[in-house]
Scaffold this motif. Structure first.
Motif, PDB file in Angstrom:
ATOM      1  N   ASP B 159      -6.285  -7.859   4.577  1.00 48.03           N
ATOM      2  CA  ASP B 159      -6.602  -6.319   3.886  1.00 48.03           C
ATOM      3  C   ASP B 159      -5.243  -5.898   3.091  1.00 48.03           C
ATOM      4  OD1 ASP B 159      -5.029  -4.790   6.174  1.00 48.03           O
ATOM      5  OD2 ASP B 159      -7.085  -3.995   6.651  1.00 48.03           O
ATOM      6  N   ALA B 160      -4.691  -5.183   2.976  1.00 51.94           N
ATOM      7  CA  ALA B 160      -3.898  -4.941   2.202  1.00 51.94           C
ATOM      8  C   ALA B 160      -2.381  -3.925   2.742  1.00 51.94           C
ATOM      9  CB  ALA B 160      -4.215  -3.264   1.372  1.00 51.94           C
ATOM     10  N   MET B 161      -3.146  -3.882   4.106  1.00 50.57           N
ATOM     11  CA  MET B 161      -1.568  -3.517   5.032  1.00 50.57           C
ATOM     12  C   MET B 161      -1.533  -4.925   5.857  1.00 50.57           C
ATOM     13  SD  MET B 161      -0.693  -0.783   4.345  1.00 50.57           S
ATOM     14  CE  MET B 161       0.442  -0.224   5.814  1.00 50.57           C
ATOM     15  N   GLY B 162      -1.983  -6.008   5.485  1.00 51.28           N
ATOM     16  CA  GLY B 162      -1.902  -6.975   6.559  1.00 51.28           C
ATOM     17  C   GLY B 162      -0.496  -8.089   6.203  1.00 51.28           C
ATOM     18  N   VAL B 163      -0.478  -8.164   5.268  1.00 51.80           N
ATOM     19  CA  VAL B 163       1.066  -8.690   4.883  1.00 51.80           C
ATOM     20  C   VAL B 163       2.510  -7.976   5.698  1.00 51.80           C
ATOM     21  CG1 VAL B 163       2.459  -9.465   3.749  1.00 51.80           C
ATOM     22  CG2 VAL B 163       0.377 -10.013   3.336  1.00 51.80           C
ATOM     23  N   PHE B 188     -10.750   2.210  -1.260  1.00 52.74           N
ATOM     24  CA  PHE B 188      -9.766   1.900  -1.243  1.00 52.74           C
ATOM     25  C   PHE B 188      -9.877   0.398  -1.826  1.00 52.74           C
ATOM     26  CE2 PHE B 188      -5.058   1.770  -1.541  1.00 52.74           C
ATOM     27  CZ  PHE B 188      -4.649   0.103  -1.241  1.00 52.74           C
ATOM     28  N   GLY B 189     -10.803  -0.287  -1.822  1.00 51.73           N
ATOM     29  CA  GLY B 189     -11.409  -1.855  -2.409  1.00 51.73           C
ATOM     30  C   GLY B 189      -9.757  -2.518  -1.939  1.00 51.73           C
ATOM     31  N   THR B 190      -9.295  -3.481  -3.322  1.00 51.56           N
ATOM     32  CA  THR B 190      -8.531  -3.710  -3.438  1.00 51.56           C
ATOM     33  C   THR B 190      -7.638  -3.580  -4.175  1.00 51.56           C
ATOM     34  OG1 THR B 190      -9.684  -5.705  -4.479  1.00 51.56           O
ATOM     35  CG2 THR B 190      -9.801  -6.474  -2.519  1.00 51.56           C
ATOM     36  N   HIS B 191      -5.759  -4.167  -3.584  1.00 49.71           N
ATOM     37  CA  HIS B 191      -5.023  -3.516  -3.506  1.00 49.71           C
ATOM     38  C   HIS B 191      -3.875  -5.049  -4.106  1.00 49.71           C
ATOM     39  CE1 HIS B 191      -6.542   0.099  -5.005  1.00 49.71           C
ATOM     40  NE2 HIS B 191      -5.349   0.946  -5.551  1.00 49.71           N
ATOM     41  N   ASP B 192      -3.074  -4.776  -4.906  1.00 49.60           N
ATOM     42  CA  ASP B 192      -1.567  -5.977  -4.497  1.00 49.60           C
ATOM     43  C   ASP B 192      -0.963  -5.074  -4.051  1.00 49.60           C
ATOM     44  OD1 ASP B 192      -1.330  -6.568  -7.682  1.00 49.60           O
ATOM     45  OD2 ASP B 192      -0.229  -5.602  -6.558  1.00 49.60           O
ATOM     46  N   GLU B 193       0.214  -5.976  -3.709  1.00 53.16           N
ATOM     47  CA  GLU B 193       1.466  -5.407  -2.977  1.00 53.16           C
ATOM     48  C   GLU B 193       2.148  -4.712  -3.036  1.00 53.16           C
ATOM     49  OE1 GLU B 193       3.950  -7.945   0.863  1.00 53.16           O
ATOM     50  OE2 GLU B 193       3.966  -5.925   0.204  1.00 53.16           O
ATOM     51  N   SER B 194       2.260  -5.105  -5.173  1.00 48.83           N
ATOM     52  CA  SER B 194       2.946  -4.219  -6.054  1.00 48.83           C
ATOM     53  C   SER B 194       2.547  -2.787  -5.754  1.00 48.83           C
ATOM     54  CB  SER B 194       3.409  -4.540  -6.925  1.00 48.83           C
ATOM     55  OG  SER B 194       2.229  -4.530  -7.868  1.00 48.83           O
ATOM     56  N   SER B 195       1.662  -2.430  -5.472  1.00 51.19           N
ATOM     57  CA  SER B 195       0.714  -1.057  -5.379  1.00 51.19           C
ATOM     58  C   SER B 195       1.686   0.026  -4.707  1.00 51.19           C
ATOM     59  CB  SER B 195      -0.643  -0.813  -4.391  1.00 51.19           C
ATOM     60  OG  SER B 195      -1.499   0.017  -5.701  1.00 51.19           O
ATOM     61  N   ASP B 196       1.710   0.873  -4.977  1.00 46.06           N
ATOM     62  CA  ASP B 196       2.632   2.026  -4.488  1.00 46.06           C
ATOM     63  C   ASP B 196       2.127   2.830  -3.010  1.00 46.06           C
ATOM     64  OD1 ASP B 196       2.457   5.563  -4.947  1.00 46.06           O
ATOM     65  OD2 ASP B 196       4.631   4.700  -5.019  1.00 46.06           O
ATOM     66  N   PHE B 197       0.978   2.822  -2.836  1.00 51.25           N
ATOM     67  CA  PHE B 197       0.016   3.010  -1.968  1.00 51.25           C
ATOM     68  C   PHE B 197      -0.847   1.631  -1.265  1.00 51.25           C
ATOM     69  CE2 PHE B 197      -1.856   5.746   0.881  1.00 51.25           C
ATOM     70  CZ  PHE B 197      -2.977   5.764   0.488  1.00 51.25           C
ATOM     71  N   LEU B 198      -0.749   1.938  -0.028  1.00 50.07           N
ATOM     72  CA  LEU B 198      -1.395   0.453   0.437  1.00 50.07           C
ATOM     73  C   LEU B 198      -2.258   1.349   1.176  1.00 50.07           C
ATOM     74  CD1 LEU B 198       1.091  -2.343   0.234  1.00 50.07           C
ATOM     75  CD2 LEU B 198      -1.243  -1.992  -1.092  1.00 50.07           C
ATOM     76  N   ARG B 345       0.616   2.715   3.573  1.00 48.12           N
ATOM     77  CA  ARG B 345       2.158   3.143   3.140  1.00 48.12           C
ATOM     78  C   ARG B 345       2.541   3.665   2.293  1.00 48.12           C
ATOM     79  NH1 ARG B 345       3.598   0.518  -0.535  1.00 48.12           N
ATOM     80  NH2 ARG B 345       3.558  -1.646  -0.445  1.00 48.12           N
ATOM     81  N   LYS B 346       3.465   4.238   1.925  1.00 48.76           N
ATOM     82  CA  LYS B 346       3.701   4.752   0.866  1.00 48.76           C
ATOM     83  C   LYS B 346       4.695   4.883   0.068  1.00 48.76           C
ATOM     84  CE  LYS B 346       2.628   8.240  -2.646  1.00 48.76           C
ATOM     85  NZ  LYS B 346       1.759   7.362  -3.620  1.00 48.76           N
ATOM     86  N   ARG B 347       5.043   4.280  -0.437  1.00 45.28           N
ATOM     87  CA  ARG B 347       6.475   3.613  -1.685  1.00 45.28           C
ATOM     88  C   ARG B 347       7.454   5.106  -1.215  1.00 45.28           C
ATOM     89  NH1 ARG B 347       6.025  -0.874  -4.860  1.00 45.28           N
ATOM     90  NH2 ARG B 347       5.945  -2.522  -3.408  1.00 45.28           N
ATOM     91  N   LEU B 348       8.803   5.285  -1.571  1.00 39.22           N
ATOM     92  CA  LEU B 348       9.575   6.679  -1.610  1.00 39.22           C
ATOM     93  C   LEU B 348      10.073   6.037  -2.531  1.00 39.22           C
ATOM     94  CD1 LEU B 348      10.731   6.972   2.373  1.00 39.22           C
ATOM     95  CD2 LEU B 348       9.393   9.082   0.544  1.00 39.22           C
ATOM     96  N   PRO B 349      10.742   6.693  -3.533  1.00 42.45           N
ATOM     97  CA  PRO B 349      11.264   6.642  -5.000  1.00 42.45           C
ATOM     98  C   PRO B 349      12.535   6.693  -4.076  1.00 42.45           C
ATOM     99  CG  PRO B 349      10.402   8.866  -5.189  1.00 42.45           C
ATOM    100  CD  PRO B 349       9.540   7.763  -4.009  1.00 42.45           C
ATOM    101  N   ASN B 350      13.415   5.737  -5.448  1.00 40.97           N
ATOM    102  CA  ASN B 350      15.246   6.089  -4.896  1.00 40.97           C
ATOM    103  C   ASN B 350      15.913   5.850  -3.690  1.00 40.97           C
ATOM    104  OD1 ASN B 350      14.505   6.790  -7.937  1.00 40.97           O
ATOM    105  ND2 ASN B 350      14.546   8.628  -7.229  1.00 40.97           N
TER     106      ASN B 350
END
Lengths: 434, 532
Positions: B159-163, B188-198, B345-350
């Motif tokens: 799933d999206a958090m597998g990798v 949530f469905g499918t998202h790829d890794e570049s997504s901001d929220f997984l 996982r949520k990206r933190l900017p900067n």
């Protein structure tokens, strides 16, 4: 102090005596109890009971070593027979005590401690005081010590303390004879301390020890402090002349079955004269605390207050009478994990627990080490116990599903209720912080 | 054991993981810990949670004998209170002589340490997480796999958090999700890794298939009150297995006071916790795995470095409540598990790599003690009880962790011998927390979940119990955890990690300890070869 191993106690079924025996057993002593009928359910190790009463001559068996009991070191004589009309020298207490003392000496007991009273005087107004005085005089020998015990309070409500406790708890108005008389209160645990030390002390410097507060307080003030501690702040204490009470009792004597208060006791109060006890207490090494402190630390009173508190909190949390077992566990939890002292809940909350909702404190930081707010902690405790009960879990955990509409309606009602109580809770919370 | 080759101090996941390679290679290992209580296990016949909630004498199961579950009325994880058993965690600070200011120092002097009550999230670091480390993912890959095989990790790579949680690991099938989690994952469905929220399923050190004596999870949802089946990894179980090895011995109840070196021997001065008697142990090589706080104290004490503050890394954390209106009014499930259902996982900017994301876990609120939920809500208790009845089946509790770049804690040894810890966070943390909360709320909203207003609460530093970084590798210790200036004194627990990303670090501690263990084996073997 010479360690004593085995004490003989008379009057062990009474107020002071029962506390003394419990204390002695807790300290590892052997206790021989002499009484009219066997009182204790189950026999704890190190306690044996012989049937006896004043004025029977006590057999030597009482004092001897047997069945794992060492020979007796000390005799603490507390029993007193109240009814009696003979002349003082022929009173059963006088005769019986002398016989007891004689037997004790014959059996080489090291110490006799006689439970007397601060009212012991040759010219005491009450017969009780005159009897005690007579016995004191007769016992005057190096191995016999006299304990002049003051106004005893605290612990299990028996005897005179029990009467006072029950009157204060149930009556809205209490006439107080001798309101201004100076009494010398002493907590029953302190009395037991004193008696045990008197039994053990080597080289006593005096024959008579006053086990009574060295700071006398007016009788009315004593009653007021006690009623405050029980939570009866509103009681009306009305000073009344002793002579009036005695007159009233004389009149009432005509009516059978109506003897609420013993004339003897009233005369006792009337004749009170404080005695010097400071140096006695110093020699024994005991400190007598104030009545306020004594009651605040009183295990039994605290327990009763905690039970009342548990009932109120349980009632609030469950919205109905809490299930059996809740209050018991609540009290146990408070004693083991939260200091064991009752918190102060306003009278309205105690009488109408649903109103606790209005003083339910707002939450502190998620992981405050220990919130300072006592009510917060107790509510948390109560909730944990609630959740662990079948009834409580039934309130919270719904495994059937109530459906969307029902849930929505419920949420709206709760929101309304909470919106109503929130401002009050905020105000009460701010008041608390001030 | 008379003359051990190595003494390992600590029986938690780190201690056990450093011991295995040693013992397997025939090295004589004496493991000591300060366990002053027998390990606590709930009754093996304890009914599942839904049955317990209807049980006439559920009291004992929930509260314990002597009501031990009622101590510590407020605190970070309810599990410390409910799962640890009588006395668990008490006295930890006092016996380790730890004093704190604005810091919650949590630990347990128990065989297995905190693994008795942990949440069992077991994910590996990825390459970026090793920024600042003198080692790389490639140095730990072998160890990660070996640990996973040894302890059993359930989860999925699909799933999206597998990798994100590590690839190529041997995994047991994941445990079934709760209705709330199923719904969120579906949304949530499918998202790829570049997504901001997984969003995906967390890896757990929980068995879905038995290993040795440990049974698989029976989905009784009562994890918060301890697991009698051994499904949740507890390093105390491994101590039992190690005891069966010939070259391993274990001695509990010893609290280490100091470590001294003379010539080529280390002398460990310890005190018997129960009696207070002194005990002295000697070995040529010592591994400290007592947990970051005690290990740091012992190293500072050994080096005589008083009043010298070191940075102590923590992962600042916050909690929040998440409501899924679509599930309002549904029944609570009868089956399931009480650990984290989902992770995100949520990206933190900067932010620099390794510190550029927050990591979060979502739990089913119905598996947590209601009293802990109620203590956080602003409603009255009575109202709260009524509220939970309606809301619980659609409520999730979230824990969100930030990287240690936001922590500002310091630890130092005082002249008295006490350890002092001052907790803190960076000055911009509040702002970042606020921003993250808002961003997360938006991401959750898209999945049909609402962050309840007023439910976001930061933890006191230390309450999240992620401690690391006091004796970093390549600085105060070598890249194999050997203390600078103290040859043959190693540290193998969290103290030596250089940085803490937001993700959980226990598996990495274990893998690193395994690596350190192997390096010690190599060193001892070489020494043996040179001598003979």
């Amino acid at each position: 102090m010479q360690p004593i191993k085995h004490i003989i106690v008379t009057g062990g079924t009474g107020y002071i005596g029962s506390h003394l025996i419990r204390r002695a057993l807790a300290e590892g002593l052997y206790v021989t109890l002499l009484c009219r009928k066997a009182p204790w359910n189950g026999s704890p190790d190190r306690l044996r009971t012989f049937l006896w009463q004043l004025p029977d001559p006590p057999p030597d068996a009482f004092f001897a070593a047997s069945d794992g009991f060492p020979s007796a070191d000390a005799l603490i004589h507390l029993s007193h027979q109240w009814d009696g009309n003979e002349s003082i020298p022929e009173d059963i207490n006088v005769i019986g005590t002398m016989a007891l003392a004689g037997a004790a000496r014959r059996n080489e007991i090291r110490r006799i401690v006689f439970g007397s009273s601060v009212s012991a005087r040759a010219d005491a107004l009450n017969r009780y005081g005159r009897i005690k005085w007579t016995i004191e005089q007769a016992l005057a020998t190096p191995d016999a010590l006299v304990a002049r015990i003051g106004l005893v309070y605290g612990g299990t409500p028996l005897g005179q303390w029990g009467k006072i406790f029950r009157l204060l708890r149930s009556l809205p108005i209490l006439p107080v004879p001798g309101a201004g008389k100076s009494v010398q209160p002493i907590h029953v645990d302190e009395v037991c301390d004193g008696l045990l030390r008197m039994a053990a002390i080597e080289d006593p410097r005096r024959a008579i020890y006053g086990l009574a507060s060295s700071v006398p307080i007016p009788f009315e003030r004593f009653l007021r402090i006690v009623s405050h501690s029980i939570g009866r702040r509103g009681i009306l204490l009305v000073p009344i002349a002793v002579s009036s009470v005695l007159l009233a009792l004389k009149i009432l004597r005509v009516v059978p079955f109506l003897r609420v208060i013993d004339e003897e006791r009233i005369r006792g109060i009337a004749g009170i004269r404080p005695i010097e006890t400071r140096s006695d207490l110093e020699e024994l090494g005991i400190h007598i605390g104030s009545v306020t402190d004594g009651l605040a630390n009183d295990g039994l009173l605290n327990r009763r207050r905690l039970v009342a508190e548990g009932r109120a909190i349980g009632r609030y949390l469950f919205g109905q009478r809490p299930p059996m077992g809740f209050v018991k566990r609540y009290v146990k939890a408070v004693c083991h994990h939260d200091g064991g002292r009752p918190i102060h809940l306003p009278a309205l909350a105690m009488g109408w627990p649903a109103t606790i909702r209005f003083i339910d404190p707002l939450p502190v930081r998620i992981d405050a080490e220990h919130t300072d707010n006592g009510l917060q902690r107790r509510l948390q405790l109560g909730t944990i116990i609630l959740e662990a009960s079948r009834e409580g879990a039934g309130f919270i955990f719904d495994y059937e599903g109530i459906g969307l509409i029902s849930a929505l309606l419920g949420l709206l009602m709760i929101a309304a209720g909470e919106a109503f109580s929130l401002p009050i809770r905020l105000i009460m919370g701010r008041q608390d912080r001030q | 054991m008379n003359a051990p080759d190595v003494i390992v101090i600590g029986s938690g996941p780190a201690g056990v993981s450093v011991a295995w390679p040693l013992v397997t290679a025939g090295v004589r290992v004496l493991m000591i810990d300060a366990a002053n209580l027998p390990p606590y296990l709930p009754a093996p016949d304890r009914p599942p949670l839904f049955a317990l909630h209807r049980h006439p004498s559920a009291w004992t199961h929930f509260l314990g004998k002597d009501l031990f579950a009622l101590r510590q009325l407020a605190g970070g994880s309810p599990k410390l209170r409910t799962a640890g058993g009588p006395g668990f965690g008490d006295d930890y600070r006092q016996l380790n002589r730890i004093r704190t200011r604005n810091f919650d120092a949590v630990g347990a002097l128990s065989e297995g340490g905190l693994s008795n009550v942990w949440g069992a999230v077991a994910c590996a670091f990825r390459n970026e997480d090793f920024s600042g480390y003198p080692i790389d993912l490639v140095d730990l890959e072998r160890s990660y796999r070996s640990i996973a095989e040894r302890i059993g990790i359930s989860g999925t790579e699909d799933d999206a958090m597998g990798v994100f949680q590590g690839t190529g690991m041997p995994l047991q099938p994941p445990l079934p999700l709760s209705p709330c989690a199923t719904r969120m994952i579906a949304a949530f469905g499918t998202h790829d890794e570049s997504s901001d929220f997984l969003l995906g399923r967390p890896r757990h050190a929980v068995l879905s298939a038995p290993i040795g004596d440990r049974q698989a999870c029976t989905l009784d949802r009562a994890c918060m009150w301890g697991c009698a089946r051994g499904a949740i990894y507890n390093s105390a179980d491994e101590v039992s297995r190690l005891r069966r090895q010939e070259t391993f011995a274990h001695q509990g109840g010893l609290l280490v006071q100091s470590i001294r070196r003379r010539e080529n021997t280390y002398t460990i001065h310890a005190r018997e916790v129960s009696s207070g008697n002194e005990a002295i142990l000697k070995a040529p090589l010592v591994v400290l795995a007592a947990g970051t706080l005690p290990s740091t104290r012992l190293v500072l004490e050994h080096a005589g470095k008083t009043d010298m503050p070191l940075p102590l890394l923590t992962a600042p954390a916050m909690a929040l409540a998440l409501w899924l209106p679509a599930l309002l009014g549904r029944a609570l499930p009868g089956e399931g598990y009480g650990l984290a259902q989902l992770c995100f996982r949520k990206r933190l900017p900067n932010s620099p790599p390794g510190a550029d994301y927050t990591f979060g876990l979502l739990y089913d609120a119905g598996t947590m003690p209601a009293s802990d939920l109620l203590s956080r809500l602003a409603v009255s208790r009575r109202g709260g009880i009524a509220l939970l009845r309606r809301l619980l089946s659609s409520l999730m509790v979230g824990l969100v962790y930030f990287p240690s770049t936001y922590s500002r804690n310091r630890i130092w040894l005082e002249k008295s011998g006490d350890i002092m810890i001052e907790g803190g966070v960076s000055s911009d943390f509040a702002k970042v927390m606020g921003q993250t909360t808002r961003n997360l709320a938006r991401s959750f909203c898209k999945l049909g979940a609402i962050v309840l207003p007023g439910s976001v609460k930061p933890f006191t530093p230390g309450a999240e119990v992620h401690y690391a970084g006091t004796l970093p590798m390549g600085a105060l210790t070598s890249r194999y955890g050997e203390v600078e200036g103290a040859p043959n004194l190693f540290v193998a627990d969290g103290s030596v990690l250089n940085a803490l990303p937001a993700r959980h670090h226990t598996l990495t501690i274990m893998a690193n300890a395994d690596r350190i263990g192997r390096s010690i084996v190599y060193r001892l073997q070489r020494r043996h070869e040179l001598c003979s």
